[in-house]
Design an enzyme around this catalytic site. Sequence first.
Site, PDB file in Angstrom:
ATOM      1  CE  LYS A  26      -1.445   1.872   3.670  1.00  0.00           C
ATOM      2  NZ  LYS A  26      -0.953   3.040   4.537  1.00  0.00           N
ATOM      3  CB  SER A  27       3.859   2.251   1.987  1.00  0.00           C
ATOM      4  OG  SER A  27       3.164   2.021   3.254  1.00  0.00           O
ATOM      5  NE  ARG A  31       5.992   7.022   1.004  1.00  0.00           N
ATOM      6  CZ  ARG A  31       5.168   6.655   1.722  1.00  0.00           C
ATOM      7  NH1 ARG A  31       4.451   5.859   1.646  1.00  0.00           N
ATOM      8  NH2 ARG A  31       5.620   6.944   3.133  1.00  0.00           N
ATOM      9  N   GLY A  96      -4.462   7.548   5.790  1.00  0.00           N
ATOM     10  CA  GLY A  96      -3.462   8.449   5.970  1.00  0.00           C
ATOM     11  C   GLY A  96      -2.751   9.010   4.874  1.00  0.00           C
ATOM     12  NE  ARG A 124      -5.576   9.166  11.248  1.00  0.00           N
ATOM     13  CZ  ARG A 124      -4.838   8.271  10.429  1.00  0.00           C
ATOM     14  NH1 ARG A 124      -5.669   7.560   9.626  1.00  0.00           N
ATOM     15  NH2 ARG A 124      -3.302   8.212  10.860  1.00  0.00           N
ATOM     16  CB  SER A 170       2.309  11.266  11.107  1.00  0.00           C
ATOM     17  OG  SER A 170       2.210  10.430   9.662  1.00  0.00           O
ATOM     18  CD  GLU A 314       3.411  -0.189   8.220  1.00  0.00           C
ATOM     19  OE1 GLU A 314       4.160  -0.708   7.553  1.00  0.00           O
ATOM     20  OE2 GLU A 314       2.691   0.882   7.866  1.00  0.00           O
ATOM     21  NE  ARG A 345      -3.200   0.776  14.104  1.00  0.00           N
ATOM     22  CZ  ARG A 345      -2.579   1.043  12.791  1.00  0.00           C
ATOM     23  NH1 ARG A 345      -1.504   1.500  12.964  1.00  0.00           N
ATOM     24  NH2 ARG A 345      -3.341   0.821  11.961  1.00  0.00           N
ATOM     25  NE  ARG A 386      -1.213  -2.253   9.126  1.00  0.00           N
ATOM     26  CZ  ARG A 386      -0.720  -2.916   7.823  1.00  0.00           C
ATOM     27  NH1 ARG A 386      -0.789  -4.137   7.708  1.00  0.00           N
ATOM     28  NH2 ARG A 386      -0.202  -1.931   7.046  1.00  0.00           N
TER      29      ARG A 386
END
Length: 425
Positions: A26-27, A31, A96, A124, A170, A314, A345, A386
């Site tokens: 996903k990351s 990107r 995010g 958030r 973050s 994560e 979390r 997660r």
Amino acid sequence: MSTEQGWAAPRAEGPVTGRITVPGSKSISNRALILAAIADGPSHLSGLLAARDTALMRSALVSLGVGISDSDSGATVTVTPGSLKGPANVDCGLAGTVMRFVPPVAALADGVVAFDGDPYARERPMGVILGALRTLGVQIDDAGTGRMPYTVSGTGSVRGGRVTLDASGSSQFVSALLLAGARYDEGVDLRHDGKPVPSQPHLDMSVAMLRERGVSVDDGEPNRWVVAPGPIRALDTAIEPDLSNAAPFLAAAVITGGEVTVTGWPSQTTQPGDQLRDIFTRFGAEVSRTDDGLTVRGTGRVQGVDLDLSEVGELSPVIAAVAAFADGPSYLRGIAHLRNHETDRLAALETEFNALGGDVTQTADGLEIRPKPLRGGLFGTYRDHRMAHAAAVLGLLVDGLEIENIGTTAKTLPEFPELWSGLAG
């Protein structure tokens, strides 16, 4: 199977063994989509993740005027940059990468772009990235809240230049400005002032992907990144498997004394999930990588650990689930920033583990986990994929555990329930 309460987590009848192929990262996928959308020509992306977070990113970019199409086989996605323009509406969901990465791109559009998302997304914090964009010359209206909903009013270009921010909450705040910064008139000279930036591997990923596309990034000075203005070269990209999504499958081998192979594990990567090799070794498992993939073998003993997870936050929910079956206490540190992820979390893990009879305590920057026999019950996921992964790991060794809203795993791995049932069964 599902019940009126939740999804019955499969119980392992013995050592879990098998081979798993996980979809694209996903990351990297999001990107690659961002960079392709503002590149100097069309890019072809193979192995792109098909999940909620990437669907939201695709929709956001298309709404801004970017062309995105799938090949007949679905194996390749072609991204064709267009003239970015508003009016547009961006649904961030709970992603995010969408809520942080798209606003700096939307600032390049000519027109008004409105951002909103899921109810929890409105909680958030976004003030850091919105404030940085204002410093760089972007007009933003968030009614003074620093949260969604908000609008970005673009004029077709962004001045750019120097900006200082606190990215201790973050790393995405930094990555967001780096990814778009080369398209700003003066580039970006970005400085971090605050506690250490978490998730350093994700920053390394952003810098590496920019350099692959010909962008000059100087990160030689601590807490400073200078992106020179210039074109972003179109680049055909093969997306690596998502190593973070491999975590629960490998964890199954660790806690059941089994053996699981995740195919296609890269020999070199910037993905933080690659640290699972060291983490599971420290739990007492045997870990090996070959051209075939990464194999984790449980040894029948799970050791307590003391881990700094600041770079791999994560992974914390699944690591906490493994620690619940260790032969001694475990300490997970450096993860205070998880309080601002898809949910808080740390609070969620403490609440749900203890509801099953566990002994988990929050610390200032992490969790203390003291293993105790667990009982079944409904495990809340808080709309967080997660958390669902952690619950599935627990369910392998706990009778009668049900997972509330297993569908939340569609955020990054829609196939999770089927893959998990196939492996555990």
